[in-house]
Motif scaffolding. Structure first.
Motif, PDB file in Angstrom:
ATOM      1  N   GLU A 158      41.168  16.602 -50.070  1.00  0.00           N
ATOM      2  CA  GLU A 158      39.548  16.804 -50.180  1.00  0.00           C
ATOM      3  C   GLU A 158      39.138  15.344 -49.723  1.00  0.00           C
ATOM      4  O   GLU A 158      39.689  14.422 -50.244  1.00  0.00           O
ATOM      5  CB  GLU A 158      39.312  16.964 -51.664  1.00  0.00           C
ATOM      6  CG  GLU A 158      38.060  17.026 -51.894  1.00  0.00           C
ATOM      7  CD  GLU A 158      37.606  17.372 -53.298  1.00  0.00           C
ATOM      8  OE1 GLU A 158      36.726  17.300 -54.016  1.00  0.00           O
ATOM      9  OE2 GLU A 158      38.644  17.558 -54.415  1.00  0.00           O
ATOM     10  N   VAL A 159      37.997  15.261 -49.035  1.00  0.00           N
ATOM     11  CA  VAL A 159      37.195  14.224 -48.815  1.00  0.00           C
ATOM     12  C   VAL A 159      35.974  14.077 -49.616  1.00  0.00           C
ATOM     13  O   VAL A 159      35.342  15.130 -49.422  1.00  0.00           O
ATOM     14  CB  VAL A 159      37.089  14.124 -47.180  1.00  0.00           C
ATOM     15  CG1 VAL A 159      36.204  12.972 -46.867  1.00  0.00           C
ATOM     16  CG2 VAL A 159      38.291  14.264 -46.361  1.00  0.00           C
ATOM     17  N   ARG A 160      35.839  13.030 -50.439  1.00  0.00           N
ATOM     18  CA  ARG A 160      34.664  13.071 -50.914  1.00  0.00           C
ATOM     19  C   ARG A 160      33.987  11.475 -51.036  1.00  0.00           C
ATOM     20  O   ARG A 160      34.858  10.542 -50.850  1.00  0.00           O
ATOM     21  CB  ARG A 160      34.944  12.916 -52.612  1.00  0.00           C
ATOM     22  CG  ARG A 160      35.236  14.313 -53.010  1.00  0.00           C
ATOM     23  CD  ARG A 160      35.380  14.417 -54.523  1.00  0.00           C
ATOM     24  NE  ARG A 160      37.055  14.229 -54.630  1.00  0.00           N
ATOM     25  CZ  ARG A 160      37.548  14.041 -55.754  1.00  0.00           C
ATOM     26  NH1 ARG A 160      36.720  13.924 -57.035  1.00  0.00           N
ATOM     27  NH2 ARG A 160      38.735  13.482 -55.990  1.00  0.00           N
ATOM     28  N   SER A 161      32.868  11.537 -50.521  1.00  0.00           N
ATOM     29  CA  SER A 161      32.387  10.053 -50.469  1.00  0.00           C
ATOM     30  C   SER A 161      33.031   9.104 -49.273  1.00  0.00           C
ATOM     31  O   SER A 161      33.061   7.986 -49.548  1.00  0.00           O
ATOM     32  CB  SER A 161      31.946   9.374 -51.753  1.00  0.00           C
ATOM     33  OG  SER A 161      31.287   9.951 -52.544  1.00  0.00           O
ATOM     34  N   GLY A 162      33.625   9.790 -48.149  1.00  0.00           N
ATOM     35  CA  GLY A 162      34.413   9.036 -47.164  1.00  0.00           C
ATOM     36  C   GLY A 162      35.572   8.645 -47.621  1.00  0.00           C
ATOM     37  O   GLY A 162      36.501   7.916 -46.848  1.00  0.00           O
ATOM     38  N   ARG A 163      36.029   9.185 -48.925  1.00  0.00           N
ATOM     39  CA  ARG A 163      37.508   8.861 -49.116  1.00  0.00           C
ATOM     40  C   ARG A 163      38.232   9.867 -49.316  1.00  0.00           C
ATOM     41  O   ARG A 163      37.811  11.104 -50.018  1.00  0.00           O
ATOM     42  CB  ARG A 163      37.611   7.942 -50.582  1.00  0.00           C
ATOM     43  CG  ARG A 163      38.621   7.508 -51.028  1.00  0.00           C
ATOM     44  CD  ARG A 163      38.405   6.797 -52.305  1.00  0.00           C
ATOM     45  NE  ARG A 163      39.421   5.530 -52.433  1.00  0.00           N
ATOM     46  CZ  ARG A 163      39.427   4.551 -53.376  1.00  0.00           C
ATOM     47  NH1 ARG A 163      38.353   4.705 -54.183  1.00  0.00           N
ATOM     48  NH2 ARG A 163      40.180   3.658 -53.216  1.00  0.00           N
ATOM     49  N   THR A 164      39.757  10.079 -48.857  1.00  0.00           N
ATOM     50  CA  THR A 164      40.669  10.941 -49.141  1.00  0.00           C
ATOM     51  C   THR A 164      41.429  11.108 -50.027  1.00  0.00           C
ATOM     52  O   THR A 164      41.861  10.110 -50.988  1.00  0.00           O
ATOM     53  CB  THR A 164      41.831  10.959 -48.034  1.00  0.00           C
ATOM     54  OG1 THR A 164      40.961  10.639 -46.636  1.00  0.00           O
ATOM     55  CG2 THR A 164      42.463  12.022 -47.947  1.00  0.00           C
ATOM     56  N   TYR A 165      41.393  12.174 -50.850  1.00  0.00           N
ATOM     57  CA  TYR A 165      41.892  12.598 -52.078  1.00  0.00           C
ATOM     58  C   TYR A 165      43.060  13.726 -51.936  1.00  0.00           C
ATOM     59  O   TYR A 165      42.709  14.762 -51.426  1.00  0.00           O
ATOM     60  CB  TYR A 165      41.119  13.229 -53.087  1.00  0.00           C
ATOM     61  CG  TYR A 165      40.075  12.249 -53.689  1.00  0.00           C
ATOM     62  CD1 TYR A 165      40.300  11.191 -54.981  1.00  0.00           C
ATOM     63  CD2 TYR A 165      38.898  11.622 -52.968  1.00  0.00           C
ATOM     64  CE1 TYR A 165      39.306  10.330 -54.918  1.00  0.00           C
ATOM     65  CE2 TYR A 165      38.184  10.578 -53.413  1.00  0.00           C
ATOM     66  CZ  TYR A 165      38.061   9.993 -54.363  1.00  0.00           C
ATOM     67  OH  TYR A 165      37.325   9.116 -55.064  1.00  0.00           O
ATOM     68  N   ILE A 166      44.253  13.412 -52.219  1.00  0.00           N
ATOM     69  CA  ILE A 166      45.325  14.166 -52.230  1.00  0.00           C
ATOM     70  C   ILE A 166      45.991  14.520 -53.356  1.00  0.00           C
ATOM     71  O   ILE A 166      46.120  13.764 -54.120  1.00  0.00           O
ATOM     72  CB  ILE A 166      46.613  13.573 -51.211  1.00  0.00           C
ATOM     73  CG1 ILE A 166      46.038  13.004 -50.040  1.00  0.00           C
ATOM     74  CG2 ILE A 166      47.808  14.418 -50.859  1.00  0.00           C
ATOM     75  CD1 ILE A 166      45.688  13.950 -48.888  1.00  0.00           C
ATOM     76  N   SER A 167      46.268  15.829 -53.588  1.00  0.00           N
ATOM     77  CA  SER A 167      46.647  16.269 -55.022  1.00  0.00           C
ATOM     78  C   SER A 167      47.843  17.118 -54.695  1.00  0.00           C
ATOM     79  O   SER A 167      47.976  17.964 -53.743  1.00  0.00           O
ATOM     80  CB  SER A 167      45.687  17.197 -55.470  1.00  0.00           C
ATOM     81  OG  SER A 167      44.381  16.669 -55.802  1.00  0.00           O
ATOM     82  N   ILE A 168      48.912  17.056 -55.396  1.00  0.00           N
ATOM     83  CA  ILE A 168      50.243  17.818 -55.377  1.00  0.00           C
ATOM     84  C   ILE A 168      50.009  18.533 -56.574  1.00  0.00           C
ATOM     85  O   ILE A 168      50.017  18.010 -57.833  1.00  0.00           O
ATOM     86  CB  ILE A 168      51.483  17.111 -55.371  1.00  0.00           C
ATOM     87  CG1 ILE A 168      51.423  15.980 -54.224  1.00  0.00           C
ATOM     88  CG2 ILE A 168      52.673  17.869 -55.200  1.00  0.00           C
ATOM     89  CD1 ILE A 168      52.767  14.963 -54.034  1.00  0.00           C
ATOM     90  N   VAL A 169      50.048  19.972 -56.589  1.00  0.00           N
ATOM     91  CA  VAL A 169      49.935  20.908 -57.661  1.00  0.00           C
ATOM     92  C   VAL A 169      51.058  21.852 -57.524  1.00  0.00           C
ATOM     93  O   VAL A 169      51.926  21.921 -56.408  1.00  0.00           O
ATOM     94  CB  VAL A 169      48.427  21.683 -57.490  1.00  0.00           C
ATOM     95  CG1 VAL A 169      47.408  20.567 -57.696  1.00  0.00           C
ATOM     96  CG2 VAL A 169      48.204  22.283 -56.201  1.00  0.00           C
TER      97      VAL A 169
END
Length: 173
Positions: free
Chosen positions: A48-59
């Protein structure tokens, strides 16, 4: 200028151009998928990209989450280390530092709620006593969250200490 000089200058510019968050996410996801495969750990990766920052989730949709919980480690130490390794993988491929955030099984989401409560309690104690309230040592990412929570409450905070002992101090002034 020769064609070789032009090509060298273009290469330098391309290498110094910041990576797009989507590109960071793809590189990070590839790295993490390979790591999970090597370790024989099941997990799905969300980007996911929010406010120009990359967020990676392992689920994990189903099954035993114990292997992923082991990756998180004690107090998120494993998660922090894996995040740094993932950032290094992005740096290696792009030539640019990454500020991506990695989460496993929503650990950071739960920890954020804990940090908010810690900040609220410290703010209340600082207001009531007028004294500085030192908090437990925490990572730079967690300290940033606490500073933001304290600022929202109208108080002042600063980081103190060195290395793994770095912590937030909350004051009413």
């Amino acid at each position: 200028m020769t064609d070789t000089q032009d090509a060298a200058e273009v290469t330098e510019v391309e290498e110094s151009a910041p990576a797009r968050p989507e590109e960071e996410g793809d590189i990070a996801a590839d790295y993490l998928e390979e790591l999970l495969d090597i370790a024989d750990i099941d997990g799905d990766i969300d980007i996911e990209v929010r406010s120009g920052r990359t967020y990676i989730s392992i689920v994990q949709e189903e099954g035993d989450e114990s292997a992923l919980r082991e990756l998180i480690g004690h107090d998120g130490d494993g998660l922090d280390a894996l995040q740094e390794l993932t950032r290094l993988a992005v740096l290696t491929q792009t030539g640019n530092r990454s500020r991506l955030i990695l989460d496993i099984l929503d650990y950071r989401k739960g920890r954020s709620a804990q940090l908010k409560k810690i900040a609220e309690d410290a703010a209340e104690r600082a207001r009531d006593s007028g004294e500085n309230i030192p908090l437990e040592a925490m990572s730079a990412y967690e300290r940033k969250q606490v500073h933001d929570f304290i600022a929202e409450l109208g108080l002042h905070s600063e980081s103190d200490g060195e290395g793994s002992r770095r912590h937030v101090v909350v004051s009413a002034a």
